[in-house]
Design a protein around this motif. Structure first.
Motif, PDB file in Angstrom:
ATOM      1  N   HIS A 141      19.551  -3.181  46.501  1.00 19.91           N
ATOM      2  CA  HIS A 141      20.900  -3.510  46.293  1.00 19.91           C
ATOM      3  C   HIS A 141      21.327  -4.100  45.147  1.00 19.91           C
ATOM      4  CE1 HIS A 141      20.836  -3.444  51.352  1.00 19.91           C
ATOM      5  NE2 HIS A 141      20.500  -2.267  50.728  1.00 19.91           N
ATOM      6  N   THR A 142      20.448  -5.159  44.562  1.00 20.06           N
ATOM      7  CA  THR A 142      20.875  -5.793  43.511  1.00 20.06           C
ATOM      8  C   THR A 142      20.725  -4.973  42.071  1.00 20.06           C
ATOM      9  OG1 THR A 142      19.773  -7.785  44.111  1.00 20.06           O
ATOM     10  CG2 THR A 142      19.870  -7.595  41.734  1.00 20.06           C
ATOM     11  N   CYS A 143      19.832  -3.986  42.216  1.00 19.09           N
ATOM     12  CA  CYS A 143      19.831  -3.106  41.005  1.00 19.09           C
ATOM     13  C   CYS A 143      20.853  -2.062  41.366  1.00 19.09           C
ATOM     14  CB  CYS A 143      18.225  -2.257  41.169  1.00 19.09           C
ATOM     15  SG  CYS A 143      16.757  -3.082  41.021  1.00 19.09           S
ATOM     16  N   GLU A 144      21.197  -1.515  42.443  1.00 14.64           N
ATOM     17  CA  GLU A 144      22.477  -0.892  42.627  1.00 14.64           C
ATOM     18  C   GLU A 144      23.686  -1.386  42.216  1.00 14.64           C
ATOM     19  OE1 GLU A 144      20.966   2.161  46.263  1.00 14.64           O
ATOM     20  OE2 GLU A 144      22.177   0.277  46.771  1.00 14.64           O
ATOM     21  N   ALA A 145      23.935  -2.654  42.593  1.00 20.61           N
ATOM     22  CA  ALA A 145      25.118  -3.585  41.973  1.00 20.61           C
ATOM     23  C   ALA A 145      25.158  -3.272  40.349  1.00 20.61           C
ATOM     24  CB  ALA A 145      25.044  -4.883  42.567  1.00 20.61           C
ATOM     25  N   ALA A 146      24.041  -3.063  39.678  1.00 11.43           N
ATOM     26  CA  ALA A 146      24.036  -3.104  38.410  1.00 11.43           C
ATOM     27  C   ALA A 146      24.172  -1.747  37.904  1.00 11.43           C
ATOM     28  CB  ALA A 146      22.871  -3.868  37.774  1.00 11.43           C
ATOM     29  N   THR A 195      16.525 -10.099  42.562  1.00 11.62           N
ATOM     30  CA  THR A 195      17.496 -10.794  42.840  1.00 11.62           C
ATOM     31  C   THR A 195      17.806 -12.278  42.290  1.00 11.62           C
ATOM     32  OG1 THR A 195      17.813  -9.338  44.992  1.00 11.62           O
ATOM     33  CG2 THR A 195      18.990 -11.514  44.933  1.00 11.62           C
TER      34      THR A 195
END
Length: 201
Positions: A67-72, A139
């Motif tokens: 999810h952290t990567c997707e937010a970027a 994260t």
């Protein structure tokens, strides 16, 4: 691959990870045992699409980091079950893909990254392993104010490919095509080092 639900992974407030699948005969339509349910990578349809498009795919240890990567704005995935649960069949989805494995900064995380790397050998087009600059995972890295582009690269398949072993001695001798440059015919060639020994006097 087609967006059909196979199973779910749920995280509880006390950080337990529970898995369930749909079951009309189960309570509330679910059963908490996966049995022979096929396991697949998280966000599988997106991963397949990104691999075909030649985009970098980040493989994390858990869903939180995905999810952290997707937010970027990146494409990321993980395998169900976390560290040590990678299956060899997951690799085929990543054939000819460009992959960054984000290892957790602990022994299980690094061992897991090596397991994934070895599974992708000869399958993915390029693989690298990276770690957070600060904290344990992607994260923590982002929360500390770093971009994902600033992850520390600890291994790349490109470096591995550049390792050249010394040739076998007999292969080296047999493969010599250049003419001899004798200083002493049949004894000493230019560039050779020779030690001559003899008795005293």
């Amino acid at each position: 691959e087609n967006g059909d639900l196979l199973f779910q992974v749920l995280r509880s407030h006390d950080k337990k990870f529970l898995q369930r699948r749909k079951d009309p005969a189960g309570k509330d339509g679910w059963t908490w045992k996966l049995g022979e349910t096929r396991r697949v990578l998280y966000r599988l349809p997106k991963v397949i699409e990104a691999a075909k498009a030649g985009q970098i795919i980040f493989i994390c240890e858990g869903e939180k980091d995905v999810h952290t990567c997707e937010a970027a704005g990146l494409t990321a995935t993980c395998n169900p079950g976390g560290a040590g649960k990678w299956k060899s069949e997951f690799a085929e989805v990543l054939r000819e893909a460009v992959v960054t494995i984000v290892a957790d900064r602990d022994d299980p995380g690094r061992a897991h990254a090596r397991q994934v790397r070895d599974s992708l050998a000869g399958v993915a087009a390029y693989v690298e392993i990276a770690e957070a600059v600060e904290g344990k995972d992607a994260t923590d890295h982002v929360k500390a104010g770093h971009s994902l582009a600033a992850l520390t690269i600890t291994w790349t398949s490109e470096k591995a490919a550049k390792v050249e072993l010394a040739p076998d001695l007999w292969e080296f001798i047999a493969g010599k095509d250049e003419p001899y440059d004798w200083i002493v015919p049949d004894l000493l060639e230019r560039g050779d080092r020779v030690i001559f020994t003899g008795f005293e006097g």
